[in-house]
Scaffold this motif. Sequence first.
Motif, PDB file in Angstrom:
ATOM      1  N   GLY A 197      29.771  38.255  34.530  1.00  0.00           N
ATOM      2  CA  GLY A 197      30.205  37.670  33.257  1.00  0.00           C
ATOM      3  C   GLY A 197      30.838  38.698  32.339  1.00  0.00           C
ATOM      4  O   GLY A 197      31.831  38.420  31.661  1.00  0.00           O
ATOM      5  N   PHE A 198      30.258  39.906  32.331  1.00  0.00           N
ATOM      6  CA  PHE A 198      30.806  40.958  31.464  1.00  0.00           C
ATOM      7  C   PHE A 198      32.179  41.401  31.941  1.00  0.00           C
ATOM      8  O   PHE A 198      33.069  41.679  31.132  1.00  0.00           O
ATOM      9  CB  PHE A 198      29.844  42.140  31.435  1.00  0.00           C
ATOM     10  N   ASN A 199      32.387  41.450  33.265  1.00  0.00           N
ATOM     11  CA  ASN A 199      33.714  41.802  33.796  1.00  0.00           C
ATOM     12  C   ASN A 199      34.759  40.753  33.402  1.00  0.00           C
ATOM     13  O   ASN A 199      35.907  41.087  33.096  1.00  0.00           O
ATOM     14  CB  ASN A 199      33.651  41.947  35.314  1.00  0.00           C
ATOM     15  N   LYS A 200      34.347  39.470  33.413  1.00  0.00           N
ATOM     16  CA  LYS A 200      35.271  38.416  32.975  1.00  0.00           C
ATOM     17  C   LYS A 200      35.595  38.573  31.489  1.00  0.00           C
ATOM     18  O   LYS A 200      36.728  38.334  31.057  1.00  0.00           O
ATOM     19  CB  LYS A 200      34.657  37.047  33.239  1.00  0.00           C
ATOM     20  N   PHE A 201      34.577  38.974  30.721  1.00  0.00           N
ATOM     21  CA  PHE A 201      34.809  39.215  29.290  1.00  0.00           C
ATOM     22  C   PHE A 201      35.824  40.341  29.076  1.00  0.00           C
ATOM     23  O   PHE A 201      36.726  40.227  28.246  1.00  0.00           O
ATOM     24  CB  PHE A 201      33.482  39.561  28.614  1.00  0.00           C
ATOM     25  N   LEU A 202      35.686  41.427  29.846  1.00  0.00           N
ATOM     26  CA  LEU A 202      36.623  42.547  29.714  1.00  0.00           C
ATOM     27  C   LEU A 202      38.036  42.139  30.123  1.00  0.00           C
ATOM     28  O   LEU A 202      39.009  42.555  29.487  1.00  0.00           O
ATOM     29  CB  LEU A 202      36.137  43.728  30.561  1.00  0.00           C
ATOM     30  N   GLU A 203      38.156  41.331  31.171  1.00  0.00           N
ATOM     31  CA  GLU A 203      39.474  40.834  31.578  1.00  0.00           C
ATOM     32  C   GLU A 203      40.094  39.992  30.471  1.00  0.00           C
ATOM     33  O   GLU A 203      41.291  40.082  30.193  1.00  0.00           O
ATOM     34  CB  GLU A 203      39.346  40.012  32.859  1.00  0.00           C
TER      35      GLU A 203
END
Length: 389
Positions: free
Chosen positions: A18-24
């Motif tokens: 989820g955090f990687n999607k947030f960064l994207e």
Amino acid sequence: MDKSWMLERRETSQFQDGFNKFLEFCLKNCSDPQKIRCPCIDCGNGVKGNITMIKDHVFCRGFDMSYSKWYWHGELLNDDPYPLGRRGVDDFESNDFDDHPIELLDEAQEEFFHNPEKFDSMVRDADKQLFSGCNKLRLPTMVKFYNIKAENGVSDKCFSQFLAAFKEILPLENCFPESTYEVKKTLSLIGLKYEKIHACPNDCILYRKEYADMDACPECGLSRYKPNKSKEIRKLIPQKVLWYLPLISRLKRLYRSAEYSKNLLWHETGRVKDGKLRHPADSQAWKKVDYINPEFKNEPRHLRLGLAADGVNPHRSLSSRHNSWPVFLVMYNLPPWLVMKMKFMMLSLMISGPKQPGHDIDVYLAPLIDDLKELYENGWGDTLCSRYL
């Protein structure tokens, strides 16, 4: 196998995904990848940095779980009255003259009314490449470098050495400036002028209008100039100086820009009028000014200005007893995300120290008040500075 350990590992994996999607999402919607707001518990979207910093903060401190709608990073809210994603965008943070030098020259064209040859020379200078085959132009490059100098407090000597060294690196046939003097001389042609007005050290008068030619204060008798202790003939140095940046010419510059003119009408054309207090135009003070001046209300281009003044220590030392007093004007017509931007906070007066003007500040406000009266009475945009705002 311990099931709690497996559950914790699975939750950690879900958090990372989820955090990687947030960064994207952040990288996709940000205007500057080096200025993304950090959503960790400590920063709370109040500190900006790059992706690496955000990762370190979030993994060490944790993600602010109350931040479920990512409006600081570009997500639109269904009930947002201004669905432009403005909360996460620093509008006009960059100097738009860097990419469009001719626009600033067009806005400054009136300054060259009696000398069109000099204006033509400035236009040619703006179109001149730094060297053959380079897509960077001379004039916007000078502006960008000088802005860096001003923002970081670089001395003239250091800046000249840097320019000279950079000029040596470029190809031989280049037009890059080699000294601070050359940069200042070029940029002064398109800059707005300021006035140095002598003042009585006891804050009695300004040496202007009927006092312009006097050598001593008619009220306290103090000399206008510092005493010359040497026997040499030297230039007279005033005991106290007021720096005044004329208001009318600066307002003209704003209204010559199509983008700025549109923003100055936002309080009338872009504001949501639903009775909620979101902007100074929704306040009772604004409505009281409209009630007192019904003709003023009918023209949305009229400016509502707020005045702010406070002392600053110019020597970066807490032990210094010398203060200077800047006077700023804030334009309430602008949208909320622009009104407090440094670019739109107009420095109008700079009162030199060493002591604060106190109740005598009205003496120093006289040039500004005269300009405001002229604007209001003679129709130069009918600008009103109200004591209610």
